[in-house]
Design a protein around this motif. Structure first.
Motif, PDB file in Angstrom:
ATOM      1  N   ALA A 167       0.835  -1.195   0.000  1.00 29.13           N
ATOM      2  CA  ALA A 167       0.000   0.000   0.000  1.00 29.13           C
ATOM      3  C   ALA A 167       0.874   1.251   0.000  1.00 29.13           C
ATOM      4  O   ALA A 167       0.572   2.241  -0.680  1.00 29.13           O
ATOM      5  N   PHE A 168       1.962   1.206   0.764  1.00 28.48           N
ATOM      6  CA  PHE A 168       2.889   2.344   0.759  1.00 28.48           C
ATOM      7  C   PHE A 168       3.520   2.518  -0.618  1.00 28.48           C
ATOM      8  O   PHE A 168       3.636   3.630  -1.122  1.00 28.48           O
ATOM      9  N   VAL A 169       3.927   1.409  -1.226  1.00 28.78           N
ATOM     10  CA  VAL A 169       4.519   1.463  -2.560  1.00 28.78           C
ATOM     11  C   VAL A 169       3.530   2.087  -3.556  1.00 28.78           C
ATOM     12  O   VAL A 169       3.896   2.930  -4.383  1.00 28.78           O
ATOM     13  N   ALA A 170       2.272   1.692  -3.445  1.00 29.63           N
ATOM     14  CA  ALA A 170       1.246   2.220  -4.345  1.00 29.63           C
ATOM     15  C   ALA A 170       1.055   3.718  -4.133  1.00 29.63           C
ATOM     16  O   ALA A 170       0.942   4.487  -5.101  1.00 29.63           O
ATOM     17  N   LEU A 171       1.016   4.149  -2.885  1.00 34.89           N
ATOM     18  CA  LEU A 171       0.892   5.580  -2.590  1.00 34.89           C
ATOM     19  C   LEU A 171       2.076   6.346  -3.143  1.00 34.89           C
ATOM     20  O   LEU A 171       1.919   7.427  -3.723  1.00 34.89           O
ATOM     21  N   TYR A 172       3.257   5.812  -2.943  1.00 32.38           N
ATOM     22  CA  TYR A 172       4.466   6.465  -3.434  1.00 32.38           C
ATOM     23  C   TYR A 172       4.419   6.638  -4.951  1.00 32.38           C
ATOM     24  O   TYR A 172       4.703   7.727  -5.474  1.00 32.38           O
ATOM     25  N   ARG A 173       4.031   5.591  -5.644  1.00 29.99           N
ATOM     26  CA  ARG A 173       3.974   5.663  -7.108  1.00 29.99           C
ATOM     27  C   ARG A 173       2.932   6.660  -7.587  1.00 29.99           C
ATOM     28  O   ARG A 173       3.103   7.320  -8.610  1.00 29.99           O
ATOM     29  N   ARG A 174       1.844   6.805  -6.842  1.00 35.96           N
ATOM     30  CA  ARG A 174       0.772   7.717  -7.236  1.00 35.96           C
ATOM     31  C   ARG A 174       1.135   9.186  -7.006  1.00 35.96           C
ATOM     32  O   ARG A 174       0.752  10.057  -7.783  1.00 35.96           O
ATOM     33  N   LEU A 175       1.892   9.448  -5.944  1.00 35.80           N
ATOM     34  CA  LEU A 175       2.027  10.825  -5.488  1.00 35.80           C
ATOM     35  C   LEU A 175       3.430  11.416  -5.581  1.00 35.80           C
ATOM     36  O   LEU A 175       3.583  12.638  -5.489  1.00 35.80           O
TER      37      LEU A 175
END
Length: 210
Positions: free
Chosen positions: A30-38
């Motif tokens: 989930a952190f990886v996904a947030l990082y990639r999005r933002l």
């Protein structure tokens, strides 16, 4: 519009909040996904404000370290997660610019005339005179911070006045007036750069920012 920098509409705040909830529950993906999005828009903003890739990378790192820290102050009732992270990035950038300004002033301390030669107190003010395709970006970096921010947000990242005003914490009218002044300063800088010697009035801007 750039897909992620438009804070209120493009990254689906509800999805960001759900990823944050999962991250706080121990989900590393989930952190990886947030990082990639933002991370992309935060990096671009930092790069365009400071002119330095290394500084922009440090800003991104600090922003996401703050996100995973135990004292993260994000409150969903006060705005989107992306806007919250942008706010952290902005504070880090302004702190960096202030430190750089102080260091620049200390460097020229005791050298007569040099302090007066600075166009304004921002250390990024020295316009780089290389004839390159990124002359416009260099001119943007040379603007005072209050003008640089509105140009980056409204002209480069294509936010509307309402979004920019919300992110900067100022009235829409202030964004409009600063942007008008900033565009004038940019045209002056580019004119000084491109005008042939002895024929300053002959130059015409290639790209309009209006």
């Amino acid at each position: 519009m750039h897909d992620a920098m438009v804070m209120e509409s493009s990254t689906a705040p509800e999805a960001d909040d759900e990823l944050l909830r999962q991250m706080r529950s121990g989900d590393e993906q989930a952190f990886v996904a947030l990082y990639r999005r933002l991370q992309g828009p935060i990096y671009r903003f930092a790069l365009q404000m400071t002119g330095g890739a290394a500084v922009a990378e440090d800003v991104v790192q600090e922003v996401f370290l703050a996100l995973i820290g135990s004292n993260c102050g994000y409150d969903v009732s006060r705005g989107s997660l992306s806007a919250y992270l942008f706010g952290i990035a902005r504070k880090l950038i302004l702190r960096h610019l202030e430190r750089s300004r102080t260091a620049a002033e200390e460097t020229i301390e005791g050298e007569p005339g040099k302090r007066r030669s600075l166009a304004h107190p921002d250390p990024m003010a020295a316009f780089l005179h290389n004839e390159t395709m990124d002359g416009l970006r260099r001119a943007v970096v040379s603007l005072p911070k209050r003008y640089r921010e509105v140009v980056v947000l409204c002209d480069l990242e294509e936010l509307d006045y309402t979004q920019a005003a919300k992110l900067l914490g100022c009235p829409i009218g202030t964004v409009r007036s600063r942007l008008h002044r900033a565009r004038g300063l940019l045209l002056e800088k580019l004119q000084q750069k491109r005008a042939p010697v002895g024929d300053a009035g002959a130059w015409k801007p290639v790209r309009s920012l209006t």
